[in-house]
Design a protein around this motif. Structure first.
Motif: not given
Length: 208
Positions: A137-140, A149-152, A173-179, A181-183
């Motif tokens: 499903l595109g999950v890392t 847990l950090l999940v992308r 939501d950390f999706s806007s933090a440098p490095g 993205r989508d986390c």
């Protein structure tokens, strides 16, 4: 120099040998923040290095494993010279007597918290495995030594909002933090809470 171990939000440990190298290379104080260390494997803390390096300070908090976030209580382990320097600039009565009493009770009864900490660590590994199985499903997801847990995932910001609005599940939501993205950062909860999160993610990522 300030280093966190386990790091937030990645959850990875800072190697003890790297702490040693920092202490030898840095002319000032090396502050190692071990706020989430209680959730880490035995032997992960850099506290043994305190006997070797006068410029090392190890920071702990009772907010995480000891459930005292509202108390805002922490403590530092360091050489007398570092402690004396901190005492010289610390504001008077910086910790109230009620927080001190709560902190003392928690520390004296730390063994009572061990089953809950072990349960969180066990659930963290289960959650890690379940999230890893969503790779299709595109999950890392990355391994962690903390209680999160950090999940992308695709469209993480949208997923975060829908988790909140449609399932009453809150994640960071950390999706806007440098490095990052989508986390998203997912805190490990009770088994039923983790099950609810997993099911909600499956629904959202499948477009149901």
């Amino acid at each position: 120099m300030v280093v966190t171990s386990p790091n937030n939000p990645t959850g990875n440990l800072f190697p003890i040998e790297q702490t040693r190298r920092l202490c030898e290379a840095c002319p000032g104080v090396v502050l190692l923040d071990e706020a989430y260390m209680e959730f880490s494997p035995d032997g992960s803390t850099a506290e043994p290095l305190l006997a070797e390096y006068d410029n090392l300070a190890v920071l702990h908090t009772l907010s995480k494993a000891f459930c005292l976030a509202g108390g805002r209580i922490g403590y530092v382990l360091a050489s007398p010279s570092v402690v004396n320097a901190l005492a010289a600039v610390r504001q008077p009565y910086s910790v109230n007597v009620f927080s001190q009493a709560a902190g003392l009770a928690a520390v004296r009864n730390r063994k009572a918290f061990e089953p809950a900490i072990a349960s969180i660590a066990s659930e963290r590994e289960r959650l890690l495995d379940e999230l890893a199985s969503m790779e299709y499903l595109g999950v890392t997801v990355w391994p962690s030594a903390a209680n999160f847990l950090l999940v992308r995932m695709p469209d993480a910001h949208v997923v975060r909002n829908r988790l909140r609005d449609e399932f009453s599940i809150l994640v960071r939501d950390f999706s806007s933090a440098p490095g990052l993205r989508d986390c998203l950062r997912v805190t490990v909860g009770m088994p039923d809470e983790n099950d609810a999160l997993l099911e909600a993610l499956r629904q959202l990522l499948k477009g149901e």
